[in-house]
Design a protein around this motif. Structure first.
Motif, PDB file in Angstrom:
ATOM      1  N   TYR A  36      68.682 124.140  65.610  1.00 42.97           N
ATOM      2  CA  TYR A  36      68.315 122.740  65.545  1.00 42.97           C
ATOM      3  C   TYR A  36      67.861 122.461  64.121  1.00 42.97           C
ATOM      4  O   TYR A  36      67.556 123.371  63.360  1.00 42.97           O
ATOM      5  CB  TYR A  36      67.183 122.434  66.525  1.00 42.97           C
ATOM      6  CG  TYR A  36      67.567 122.549  67.983  1.00 42.97           C
ATOM      7  CD1 TYR A  36      67.838 123.783  68.559  1.00 42.97           C
ATOM      8  CD2 TYR A  36      67.663 121.422  68.785  1.00 42.97           C
ATOM      9  CE1 TYR A  36      68.193 123.889  69.896  1.00 42.97           C
ATOM     10  CE2 TYR A  36      68.009 121.514  70.122  1.00 42.97           C
ATOM     11  CZ  TYR A  36      68.268 122.762  70.667  1.00 42.97           C
ATOM     12  OH  TYR A  36      68.620 122.850  71.985  1.00 42.97           O
ATOM     13  N   ARG A  37      67.801 121.187  63.773  1.00 44.18           N
ATOM     14  CA  ARG A  37      67.287 120.836  62.456  1.00 44.18           C
ATOM     15  C   ARG A  37      66.491 119.541  62.530  1.00 44.18           C
ATOM     16  O   ARG A  37      66.721 118.715  63.397  1.00 44.18           O
ATOM     17  CB  ARG A  37      68.413 120.712  61.434  1.00 44.18           C
ATOM     18  CG  ARG A  37      69.376 119.566  61.688  1.00 44.18           C
ATOM     19  CD  ARG A  37      70.546 119.622  60.698  1.00 44.18           C
ATOM     20  NE  ARG A  37      71.506 118.553  60.915  1.00 44.18           N
ATOM     21  CZ  ARG A  37      72.674 118.461  60.276  1.00 44.18           C
ATOM     22  NH1 ARG A  37      73.017 119.388  59.383  1.00 44.18           N
ATOM     23  NH2 ARG A  37      73.487 117.461  60.528  1.00 44.18           N
ATOM     24  N   GLN A  38      65.560 119.435  61.607  1.00 43.19           N
ATOM     25  CA  GLN A  38      64.757 118.227  61.522  1.00 43.19           C
ATOM     26  C   GLN A  38      64.630 117.823  60.066  1.00 43.19           C
ATOM     27  O   GLN A  38      64.042 118.542  59.256  1.00 43.19           O
ATOM     28  CB  GLN A  38      63.372 118.450  62.134  1.00 43.19           C
ATOM     29  CG  GLN A  38      62.546 117.185  62.241  1.00 43.19           C
ATOM     30  CD  GLN A  38      61.343 117.348  63.135  1.00 43.19           C
ATOM     31  OE1 GLN A  38      60.921 118.466  63.436  1.00 43.19           O
ATOM     32  NE2 GLN A  38      60.770 116.243  63.587  1.00 43.19           N
ATOM     33  N   LYS A  42      62.931 112.143  60.593  1.00 43.19           N
ATOM     34  CA  LYS A  42      63.888 112.073  61.688  1.00 43.19           C
ATOM     35  C   LYS A  42      63.485 113.022  62.811  1.00 43.19           C
ATOM     36  O   LYS A  42      62.696 113.933  62.628  1.00 43.19           O
ATOM     37  CB  LYS A  42      65.300 112.403  61.195  1.00 43.19           C
ATOM     38  CG  LYS A  42      65.858 111.404  60.205  1.00 43.19           C
ATOM     39  CD  LYS A  42      67.305 111.697  59.895  1.00 43.19           C
ATOM     40  CE  LYS A  42      67.902 110.653  58.963  1.00 43.19           C
ATOM     41  NZ  LYS A  42      69.337 110.924  58.662  1.00 43.19           N
ATOM     42  N   GLN A  43      64.077 112.780  63.973  1.00 44.18           N
ATOM     43  CA  GLN A  43      63.815 113.639  65.108  1.00 44.18           C
ATOM     44  C   GLN A  43      64.608 114.938  64.990  1.00 44.18           C
ATOM     45  O   GLN A  43      65.652 114.982  64.338  1.00 44.18           O
ATOM     46  CB  GLN A  43      64.176 112.915  66.413  1.00 44.18           C
ATOM     47  CG  GLN A  43      63.239 111.776  66.762  1.00 44.18           C
ATOM     48  CD  GLN A  43      63.542 111.203  68.143  1.00 44.18           C
ATOM     49  OE1 GLN A  43      64.676 111.273  68.622  1.00 44.18           O
ATOM     50  NE2 GLN A  43      62.529 110.653  68.787  1.00 44.18           N
ATOM     51  N   ARG A  44      64.114 115.972  65.636  1.00 44.21           N
ATOM     52  CA  ARG A  44      64.837 117.238  65.661  1.00 44.21           C
ATOM     53  C   ARG A  44      66.125 117.040  66.456  1.00 44.21           C
ATOM     54  O   ARG A  44      66.120 116.406  67.523  1.00 44.21           O
ATOM     55  CB  ARG A  44      63.971 118.327  66.289  1.00 44.21           C
ATOM     56  CG  ARG A  44      64.534 119.727  66.157  1.00 44.21           C
ATOM     57  CD  ARG A  44      63.550 120.768  66.673  1.00 44.21           C
ATOM     58  NE  ARG A  44      62.303 120.763  65.931  1.00 44.21           N
ATOM     59  CZ  ARG A  44      61.341 121.676  66.090  1.00 44.21           C
ATOM     60  NH1 ARG A  44      61.500 122.658  66.974  1.00 44.21           N
ATOM     61  NH2 ARG A  44      60.232 121.610  65.382  1.00 44.21           N
ATOM     62  N   GLU A  45      67.223 117.579  65.944  1.00 47.29           N
ATOM     63  CA  GLU A  45      68.509 117.444  66.620  1.00 47.29           C
ATOM     64  C   GLU A  45      69.178 118.801  66.762  1.00 47.29           C
ATOM     65  O   GLU A  45      68.981 119.712  65.952  1.00 47.29           O
ATOM     66  CB  GLU A  45      69.449 116.508  65.839  1.00 47.29           C
ATOM     67  CG  GLU A  45      69.874 117.039  64.478  1.00 47.29           C
ATOM     68  CD  GLU A  45      70.990 116.221  63.842  1.00 47.29           C
ATOM     69  OE1 GLU A  45      71.568 115.343  64.502  1.00 47.29           O
ATOM     70  OE2 GLU A  45      71.303 116.503  62.664  1.00 47.29           O
ATOM     71  N   ALA A  90      67.319 119.826  55.664  1.00 46.33           N
ATOM     72  CA  ALA A  90      66.419 119.774  56.811  1.00 46.33           C
ATOM     73  C   ALA A  90      65.743 121.134  56.967  1.00 46.33           C
ATOM     74  O   ALA A  90      66.140 122.117  56.330  1.00 46.33           O
ATOM     75  CB  ALA A  90      67.185 119.436  58.088  1.00 46.33           C
ATOM     76  N   TYR A  92      65.557 124.032  59.481  1.00 47.07           N
ATOM     77  CA  TYR A  92      66.397 124.528  60.563  1.00 47.07           C
ATOM     78  C   TYR A  92      65.587 125.491  61.435  1.00 47.07           C
ATOM     79  O   TYR A  92      64.936 126.411  60.926  1.00 47.07           O
ATOM     80  CB  TYR A  92      67.625 125.240  60.001  1.00 47.07           C
ATOM     81  CG  TYR A  92      68.662 124.279  59.474  1.00 47.07           C
ATOM     82  CD1 TYR A  92      68.429 123.530  58.322  1.00 47.07           C
ATOM     83  CD2 TYR A  92      69.868 124.088  60.147  1.00 47.07           C
ATOM     84  CE1 TYR A  92      69.367 122.627  57.850  1.00 47.07           C
ATOM     85  CE2 TYR A  92      70.814 123.186  59.679  1.00 47.07           C
ATOM     86  CZ  TYR A  92      70.557 122.462  58.528  1.00 47.07           C
ATOM     87  OH  TYR A  92      71.502 121.559  58.072  1.00 47.07           O
TER      88      TYR A  92
END
Length: 120
Positions: A36-38, A42-45, A90, A92
């Motif tokens: 995942y990355r943030q 922004k929100q974590r995706e 981001a 990770y």
């Protein structure tokens, strides 16, 4: 279960990086492992996930550029990132889900995060 992520850093646009994340701890069986990355503000995706049998899934923005893989013997997941873009900048995080074989309790653990910065 503990997760240790490695491999982040500063890279130029179009460059490549390889992230790795190793799980350690008590006796366990891992099902899915993912990245995942943030990005700032922004929100974590979800970036990519791989099942124990090798089935993979990617967010559309990284398809064709990132490859997730795993070494089940080492309980390690990798993320090969190529043709990096500034929007890939981001922190990770790796994540593992599975079951503790002693207690039969399911778990979900996150790694500590590793920063990837893509600049010109």
């Amino acid at each position: 279960v503990q997760l240790q992520a490695f491999g982040g850093g500063l890279v130029q646009i179009g460059g490549s990086l390889r992230l790795s994340c190793a799980a350690s701890g008590s006796t366990f069986s891992i099902d899915d492992m993912g990245w995942y990355r943030q990005a700032p503000g922004k929100q974590r995706e979800l970036v990519a996930v791989i099942g124990s049998g090798g089935r993979t899934n990617y967010v559309d923005s990284v398809k064709g550029r990132f490859t997730i893989s795993r070494d089940n013997a080492k309980n390690t997941v990798y993320l090969q990132m190529s043709n990096l873009k500034p929007e890939d900048t981001a922190v990770y995080y790796c994540k593992a889900t599975g079951v503790d074989l002693c207690s039969q309790v399911r778990f979900q653990f996150w790694g500590q995060g590793t920063l990837v910065t893509v600049s010109s």
